[in-house]
Enzyme design. Structure first.
Site, short mmCIF file in Angstrom:
data_model
loop_
_atom_site.label_atom_id
_atom_site.label_comp_id
_atom_site.label_asym_id
_atom_site.label_seq_id
_atom_site.Cartn_x
_atom_site.Cartn_y
_atom_site.Cartn_z
N ASN B 71 52.47 0.72 117.95
CA ASN B 71 51.15 1.11 117.45
C ASN B 71 50.85 0.40 116.14
O ASN B 71 51.74 0.11 115.36
CB ASN B 71 51.05 2.64 117.29
CG ASN B 71 51.46 3.10 115.90
OD1 ASN B 71 50.68 3.03 114.95
ND2 ASN B 71 52.71 3.56 115.77
N CYS B 132 53.84 1.50 103.53
CA CYS B 132 52.51 0.87 103.57
C CYS B 132 52.57 -0.43 102.79
O CYS B 132 53.22 -0.51 101.75
CB CYS B 132 51.46 1.73 102.91
SG CYS B 132 51.79 3.45 102.99
N GLY B 219 59.42 5.96 120.06
CA GLY B 219 59.79 6.43 121.39
C GLY B 219 61.28 6.31 121.65
O GLY B 219 62.04 5.84 120.79
C1 FMN Z 1 50.47 6.61 116.85
C2 FMN Z 1 51.41 6.81 115.71
C3 FMN Z 1 50.91 7.02 114.42
C4 FMN Z 1 51.78 7.21 113.34
N1 FMN Z 1 51.26 7.42 112.09
C5 FMN Z 1 52.10 7.63 111.03
C6 FMN Z 1 51.59 7.89 109.72
O1 FMN Z 1 50.38 7.97 109.50
N2 FMN Z 1 52.48 8.07 108.70
C7 FMN Z 1 53.85 8.02 108.90
O2 FMN Z 1 54.61 8.20 107.95
N3 FMN Z 1 54.35 7.80 110.14
C8 FMN Z 1 53.51 7.61 111.20
N4 FMN Z 1 54.04 7.39 112.46
C9 FMN Z 1 55.51 7.38 112.65
C10 FMN Z 1 56.02 8.71 113.21
O3 FMN Z 1 55.73 9.77 112.35
C11 FMN Z 1 57.54 8.64 113.50
O4 FMN Z 1 58.20 8.40 112.28
C12 FMN Z 1 57.92 7.54 114.46
O5 FMN Z 1 56.96 7.45 115.49
C13 FMN Z 1 59.29 7.74 115.11
O6 FMN Z 1 59.36 8.93 115.90
P1 FMN Z 1 59.12 8.96 117.50
O7 FMN Z 1 59.95 7.88 118.09
O8 FMN Z 1 59.52 10.33 117.91
O9 FMN Z 1 57.67 8.70 117.71
C14 FMN Z 1 53.18 7.18 113.55
C15 FMN Z 1 53.67 6.98 114.85
C16 FMN Z 1 52.82 6.80 115.93
C17 FMN Z 1 53.40 6.59 117.31
#
Ligand code: FMN
Ligand code: FAD
Ligand code: FES
Lengths: 269, 306
Positions: B71, B132, B219
């Site tokens: 993403n 960021c 994921g």
């Molecule tokens: C669509 C999307 C948007 C995300 N937006 C943020 C965000 O705004 N700030 C942040 O710290 N992490 C953001 N993340 C990261 C997630 O919070 C998480 O750390 C990361 O996806 C790993 O976990 P997962 O594999 O369970 O998704 C985002 C992830 C996804 C998929």
């Protein structure tokens, strides 16, 4: 919005690459509006991972049945199309905003490209059943005759049906947008509304035609989706000025948009 | 066996259970309200909030990859003022601890957001997004440098009395050194991992799939990387860790707890199954019964005694 696991009650191979599935989903059949969609889980494993969006083609509230039309383009759609009666799917829906119904007395143009015909069949049904009278024209474009999936379902709900194929194998030859432009040349004193669903280049052309002819135009868009419910901001398209938001979510603000609400110059393909 | 105690203690927040939803996944809470009992979550982390509204990156913003997704949303959000006045009231109504993910392009941005949140009622903690692109660091994100991370943490900590959680980026050579810097600068807890930098190419168009070219990978495919990093960070620092990265099931969550996480966050899995958090919680409880563990918190870091 529900998260359900409806069962497939029948499967029909409509063309070599299109399958029509009938599911028993009474909650969806009652609640769904034409143009809304379902977010389907295509695998119980981790790959393919994300759900896939599919339009609700037709609903039958009395029996609780709904129809989907699936074109096989990759692994997710292949898994859905392979479903056999008795199998169930994890679905979320109905999702998004559907088509607003044209008022009585108007002349309506349903313009389908390929599998984009699916939501327009449901719309044709809703327009035909709505109080009042509407003159419904439909135009269905595909590369070749064999891809005009479920065309009869559309044709039987309209006063006039036009097939348009790029190879000229049936109907008019060329692009469905060009055929629409020709239809619009005939003058009509009342209100006209265009509804279109299909690939992005077709929708871009139709938005321009609607604008030029000063006809109210609604398009249903397809984008890759994450959540499908408006939370992840992954499915956005650019909004036309002077919208407050630069981007609109296809899953939540759409998938149906007035063509004038979108910034077609900045539209990704 | 009597009821399992699922509560955990996370930098002064007594959470009723350790299962949260990760930042960027749940919007501001309302989008999933039809499908999920939000009030049963251990905590909810918001999408990143910045000082000014951000329109985000142009689309396409996401695509699927094997057992994962990329993403590049690009911090789209309405800005801290609109967040506080329009989004927060509905979020508070869920009655779960709200953790606000804070992002910015400059140190001053972060401080201004932290100050605004400091004077706002009903927040549990801040989660500092150090991944960021940072203007001062020439577009590099602070999260790659121990010094920049420490400066950011110390400055935000001074601006806001709420518990501060630093969210670490996995796109670094030595995550333990960044973790140490954050904790020494006053971070009360750490969360990890954020997404892994990745890219996909559309071979038919011979062009990058994402308009932003690169994106963040999340994921199940990233889980082993995340578990390894939680393991390393747990050995390096004494503060609680919120573990995340590819959690789909209770079994996955247990890997993180056993590696040293005090809580876990569900990200991408919510898109696949909105009920993941509830199912993970149920699974954790079942596991505790099966292993005769009276308190879930007894499992934290247990694998380090191997
Ligand atoms: C669509 C999307 C948007 C995300 N937006 C943020 C965000 O705004 N700030 C942040 O710290 N992490 C953001 N993340 C990261 C997630 O919070 C998480 O750390 C990361 O996806 C790993 O976990 P997962 O594999 O369970 O998704 C985002 C992830 C996804 C998929
Ligand atoms: C609101 C909405 C309604 C839809 N309704 C229908 C429908 O009724 N019937 C139907 O057959 N299809 C419909 N689609 C498209 C369908 O979601 C995709 O074809 C499907 O997700 C492809 O998944 P896959 O795993 O088979 O293909 P993948 O392997 O993911 O992709 C195969 C090819 O399709 C392209 N693609 C994949 N997903 C999308 C997408 N969402 N939008 C545009 N291109 C994509 C990829 O670029 C690739 O070239 C709809 C999409 C949306 C957003
Ligand atoms: S798919 Fe998540 S906002 Fe549209």
């Amino acid at each position: 919005m529900f998260n359900l696991t409806p069962t497939v009650v029948s499967r029909e191979q409509v063309t070599p690459v299109h399958v029509r599935l009938r599911l028993s989903a009474p909650e969806i059949a009652l609640a769904a509006l034409p143009g809304q969609f379902l977010h389907l889980r295509v695998s119980a494993a981790c790959d393919p991972l994300l759900r896939r969006p599919f339009s609700i083609m037709l609903t039958e509230p009395a029996t609780g049945l709904i129809d989907l039309l699936v074109q096989v383009v990759g692994r997710g759609s292949e898994a859905v199309a392979a479903a056999m009666p008795g199998q169930s799917f994890d679905i979320i829906g109905p999702l998004g905003h559907g088509f607003p119904l044209a008022p009585s007395g108007s002349q309506v143009f349903l313009v389908a490209g390929g599998v984009g015909v699916a939501p327009l069949i449901g719309l044709a049904e809703a327009l035909a059943e709505a109080p009042g009278e509407r003159e419904i024209f439909s135009l269905f474009g595909a590369r070749t005759e064999s891809l005009l999936c479920c065309w009869l379902e559309l044709a039987e709900r309209c006063v006039e049906f036009t097939a348009v194929t790029e190879d000229g194998s049936i109907g008019e030859t060329g692009l469905v947008s060009e055929a629409l432009a020709r239809r619009l040349q005939a003058p009509f004193p009342g209100k006209r509304v265009i509804y279109a669903c299909g690939p992005m280049p077709m929708l871009t052309a139709i938005a321009a035609i609607g604008r030029e002819a000063d006809v109210e135009t609604y398009v249903s868009l397809e984008r890759w989706m994450g959540c499908g419910v408006g939370a992840c901001l992954g499915c956005v398209v650019p909004a036309a000025a002077p919208s407050v938001e630069r981007y609109l979510r296809v899953c939540k603000d759409g998938p149906v948009f007035p063509a004038t609400a979108l910034d077609w110059e900045a539209m990704p393909r | 066996m009597s009821a399992v105690d699922l509560s955990v203690e996370l930098c002064g927040l007594g959470l009723k259970n350790p299962v949260m939803v990760a930042s960027g996944i749940f919007g501001y809470g309302t989008e999933y309200a039809d499908l999920v009992d939000v009030s049963s979550l251990g905590a909810l982390v918001t999408k990143a909030v910045t000082l000014e509204p951000r329109e985000g990156n142009p689309p396409p913003r996401l695509c699927e990859t094997p057992a994962a997704m990329l993403n590049a949303i690009g911090l789209q959000n309405p800005g801290v003022e609109v967040f506080v006045t329009e989004k927060l009231p509905a979020l508070r109504d869920f009655g779960v601890p709200i953790i606000v993910n804070v992002a910015g392009a400059t140190l001053e941005d972060y401080v201004a957001v932290a100050r605004r949140l400091a004077e706002t009622e009903g927040l549990a903690a801040l989660e500092l997004n150090v991944s960021c692109p940072n203007v001062k660091a020439g577009g590099l994100h602070c999260g790659v440098s121990p010094d920049l991370t420490a400066e950011l943490v110390a400055t935000v900590k001074a601006a806001c009395p709420l518990p501060l959680i630093t969210k670490l980026s996995p796109n670094v050579t030595d995550i333990a050194s960044i973790a140490r810097a954050a904790v020494e600068a006053g971070s009360d807890a750490l969360s990890l991992i954020n997404t892994l930098l990745g890219m996909a190419i559309d071979v038919e168009r011979q062009a990058p799939v994402l308009a932003n070219v690169t994106g963040g990978l999340s994921g199940p495919a990233i889980r082993p990387v995340a578990v390894r990093m939680v393991w390393e960070v747990a050995r390096a620092v004494p503060v609680p860790i919120i573990g995340m990265g590819g959690i789909m099931t209770a079994r996955d969550a247990l890997e993180f707890l056993l590696a040293g996480a005090t809580a876990v966050a569900i990200g991408t899995a919510n898109f696949v199954n909105p009920d993941t958090a509830a199912e993970v919680l149920k699974g954790l409880e079942d596991y505790c019964r099966r292993h005769e563990v009276a308190r879930l918190s007894d499992l934290i870091g247990a694998a380090h005694q191997y």
